[in-house]
Design a protein around this motif. Structure first.
Motif: not given
Length: 180
Positions: A100-101, A112-118
């Motif tokens: 995360q992050g 793009v900052r990754v926030t979570g799973l689809r």
């Protein structure tokens, strides 16, 4: 494995399951993909708007790894770039293993900052019967495993095209991705 790269970019102006492939998409800082139905500071996904439309949009950009498309095609599912609703298709990036992050630098400017799973929904099953079971399962300990890509927010805007390089920057502390 070759250099991590973008293999396709997609967007859709309406709330439909699949998105059309484009030569390029423009990411807008704090908003998402220009011209995409999910563009915005607050939630845009229909199920989340119905619950609370004032919540922050942690799902501005959807990324899927091309290797998943290949795996699904080998299992008999006709699936191509953009058809699972993703905006950016990558190759050579372990998207599901990112913390995360993590920051994904896409091309020259966009980040793009990754926030979570689809969290895949029944729409996947309506798109191709049997597909939901291929992208959501359980591990040996009974925990849900989501494989339909990751979501993120735009921290720096810019154009993204197929062929652009992807550079991953991990945060100092590892926090596993959860569904968003």
């Amino acid at each position: 494995m070759g250099e991590a790269c973008v293999t396709a970019v997609s967007r859709g102006p309406e709330h439909t399951f699949s998105k059309g492939c484009e030569p390029a998409i423009r990411l807008l800082e704090g908003l998402g993909v220009e011209g995409d139905a999910h563009l915005g500071v607050t939630v845009r996904h229909r199920s989340r708007v119905a619950r609370d439309l004032s919540r922050p949009n942690l799902r501005q950009v959807h990324l899927i790894h091309a290797e998943l498309h290949e795996e699904l095609r080998a299992a008999g599912f006709s699936v191509g770039a953009g058809e699972l609703g993703e905006n950016v298709t990558t190759r050579g990036v372990d998207l599901l293993g990112l913390p995360q992050g993590a920051l994904l630098r896409l091309g020259e400017e966009a980040v793009v900052r990754v926030t979570g799973l689809r969290n895949p929904c029944a729409q996947i099953e309506a798109f191709r019967p049997g597909l939901l079971a291929r992208v959501v399962g359980r591990d040996g300990e009974g925990r849900v495993v989501r494989r339909a890509g990751v979501m993120g927010v735009v921290v720096a805007g810019g154009l993204v095209r197929a062929g652009d390089r992807v550079v991953v920057e991990s945060p100092p502390l590892y926090r596993a991705l959860g569904p968003v």
